[in-house]
Design a protein around this motif. Structure first.
Motif, mmCIF file in Angstrom:
data_model
loop_
_atom_site.group_PDB
_atom_site.id
_atom_site.type_symbol
_atom_site.label_atom_id
_atom_site.label_comp_id
_atom_site.label_asym_id
_atom_site.label_seq_id
_atom_site.Cartn_x
_atom_site.Cartn_y
_atom_site.Cartn_z
ATOM 1 N N ARG A 4 0.960 -1.380 -0.269
ATOM 2 C CA ARG A 4 0.355 -0.455 0.461
ATOM 3 C C ARG A 4 0.710 0.836 0.214
ATOM 4 O O ARG A 4 0.083 2.711 0.001
ATOM 5 C CB ARG A 4 -0.944 0.431 1.571
ATOM 6 N N ALA A 104 -1.954 5.256 5.505
ATOM 7 C CA ALA A 104 -2.249 4.211 5.211
ATOM 8 C C ALA A 104 -0.919 3.522 4.400
ATOM 9 O O ALA A 104 0.233 3.031 4.765
ATOM 10 C CB ALA A 104 -2.939 3.358 4.211
ATOM 11 N N ARG A 146 -8.232 0.681 8.002
ATOM 12 C CA ARG A 146 -7.203 0.469 6.934
ATOM 13 C C ARG A 146 -6.262 0.326 8.435
ATOM 14 O O ARG A 146 -5.094 0.170 7.661
ATOM 15 C CB ARG A 146 -6.708 1.786 7.078
#
Length: 482
Positions: A4, A104, A146
């Motif tokens: 991510r 995130a 998240r």
């Protein structure tokens, strides 16, 4: 595991950030920083970022929110250095989902934010504004989705103006008003938010907002400072007692600004002034909280305000202490200073400084944590703010190169590891700040973020310092420091 992060790291995927070139290090001279090295923190160390409501949310008239003291103060001509205000700030109220995605992408494990009292209880007391709490519901759920732990601070200086009209922190009733607000907020969010900080930096709010008058609400003088300080301490304890039983797994604490205080010279007058300043900045919070008494230097000044049971209430058991650390102060005697006849003196020669003129000393963070270890029972501590203001250049290839801030963070994270090695109960680190924001009386002209905000377009751009933190977090979470 952390793919991510690619959203933020694509521009510098191959960069090696921990080792800065000599030219970059020269912007923040080594002395008195710790020896150069790579930060090494325990695998369970908590990595986060901090913000505050008025500095980032904007939307000051949306969702039923009413004015805070900072709305009034920032719209008063001459109060803010660049003439800006928090009406829009980072527009986080409307862009929170994108900002959570940024967190995130950086691999942050936790986010410390503050709840806007005038958004939750627009009049300060009375009915709860459901729409205001709905916003924090959405934010909290987005964080949890998240995998980011929310840590909420109930008060970061944005008192409802309606309460200021009733005396604000000069009014003893503030303690119960705060407890009522805390109960309503924790009652709604405490099923998902577990760590709660009562106040942010009560001594700073008392000194600058109620003593010097260069922060909201702009009040001045020693008596004003003493009242604001005691009633914040009392509200802190009253609030903790009110919410302690709402959910069995809450972790309650508060956040203090702590710093080493040094005399500007060896003149006995400066040494005595430094002791007085230390009492006003540091121990005016620590001594009541941990020892149930005010510092001896000023106990007589607080005595008229202290009623039976106050000190027992203030000495509430806590689960953690948040520490905001930026640097030391060098203090001289100043007969005209309201704050214990103590004022800021000249820094030692060659002391590195940030753009705000704040001295840099990562070793000072170790000293603060060691004092907590030795004098206050070594409570579990999070560094809830640490960061630096510099003149950032424009983005190049989608990244802001801020080597001075990167080096500042490296040095302080090395210091965090040193403090842990010396037995200090440091559990985590929250950088100040996630975003460039409305920096109080400095306005938008001073930037602390590890993500750049263009206040005209609201575009977010990663900074080298933020990418450096992302690399460290990834390495530590993988169990191997870089």
């Amino acid at each position: 595991m952390l793919r991510r992060r690619d959203l933020l790291l694509s521009a510098l995927a191959a960069a090696s950030l921990p080792a800065l070139p000599p030219a970059a290090r020269a912007q923040t001279p080594a002395t008195p920083l710790p020896p150069a090295g790579t930060p090494r923190l325990p695998p369970d160390f908590l990595w986060g970022a901090s913000t505050s409501a008025y500095q980032i949310e904007g939307a000051v008239k949306e969702g039923g929110r009413k004015p805070s003291i900072w709305d009034v103060f920032s719209h008063t001509p001459g109060r803010i250095a660049d003439g800006t205000n928090g009406d829009i700030a980072c527009d986080h109220y409307n862009r929170y989902a994108d900002d959570v995605a940024l967190m995130a992408g950086l691999g942050l494990q936790a986010y410390r934010f503050s709840i806007a009292w005038p958004r939750v209880m627009p009049e300060g007391t009375g009915p709860v504004n459901a729409a205001g709490l709905d916003f924090y519901d959405r934010l909290v759920d987005s964080l949890l989705a998240r995998g980011i732990q929310p840590m909420a601070c109930l008060y970061h200086w944005d008192l409802p103006q309606a309460l200021q009209a009733r005396g604000g922190w000069h009014n003893r009733d503030m303690a119960q008003w705060f407890a009522d607000y805390a109960s309503a907020t924790v009652g709604r969010l405490g099923d998902r938010v577990k760590p709660w900080a009562m106040l942010n930096e009560p001594s700073v709010h008392a000194i600058f907002g109620h003593g010097f008058g260069n922060h909201a609400p702009g009040q001045t003088g020693w008596d004003s400072y003493v009242k604001a300080q005691h009633h914040q301490n009392l509200a802190q304890g009253t609030g903790m007692a009110a919410v302690r039983g709402l959910h069995p797994d809450l972790k309650l604490g508060t956040v203090l600004s702590l710093q080493p205080i040094h005399p500007a010279s060896q003149d006995p007058a400066d040494i005595a002034a430094a002791a007085r300043f230390d009492a006003c900045w540091n121990t005016i919070n620590l001594d009541p909280l941990f020892h149930g008494r005010y510092p001896a230097l000023f106990a007589d000044d607080f005595a008229p305000l202290v009623r039976p049971g106050d000190l027992e209430t203030i000495r509430a058991p806590l689960d953690f202490l948040g520490v905001n650390y930026y640097g030391p102060s060098y203090i001289r005697h100043d007969a005209n200073a309201f704050l214990g006849q103590a004022g800021w003196g000249a820094l030692p020669a060659d002391t590195p400084q940030t753009l705000l003129g704040w001295p840099i000393s990562a070793q000072g963070m170790v000293d603060v944590l060691a004092r907590l270890r030795d004098d206050y029972g070594n409570p579990p501590v999070f560094i809830t703010e640490n960061g630096a203001c510099y003149e950032d250049p424009a983005p190049v290839d989608g990244v802001v190169k801020d080597p001075a801030r990167t080096e500042y963070l490296r040095a302080h994270l090395v210091a965090a590891g040193e403090a842990i090695a010396q037995g200090c109960a440091l559990k985590g680190y929250f950088v100040w700040s996630l975003l460039d924001n409305f920096e109080w009386a400095e306005g938008e002209r001073r930037r602390f973020g590890v993500v750049r905000v263009d206040f005209e377009t609201q575009r977010r751009t990663p900074k080298q310092s933020g990418l450096y933190l992302a690399r460290l977090i990834e390495a530590h979470r993988a169990g191997a420091a870089p």
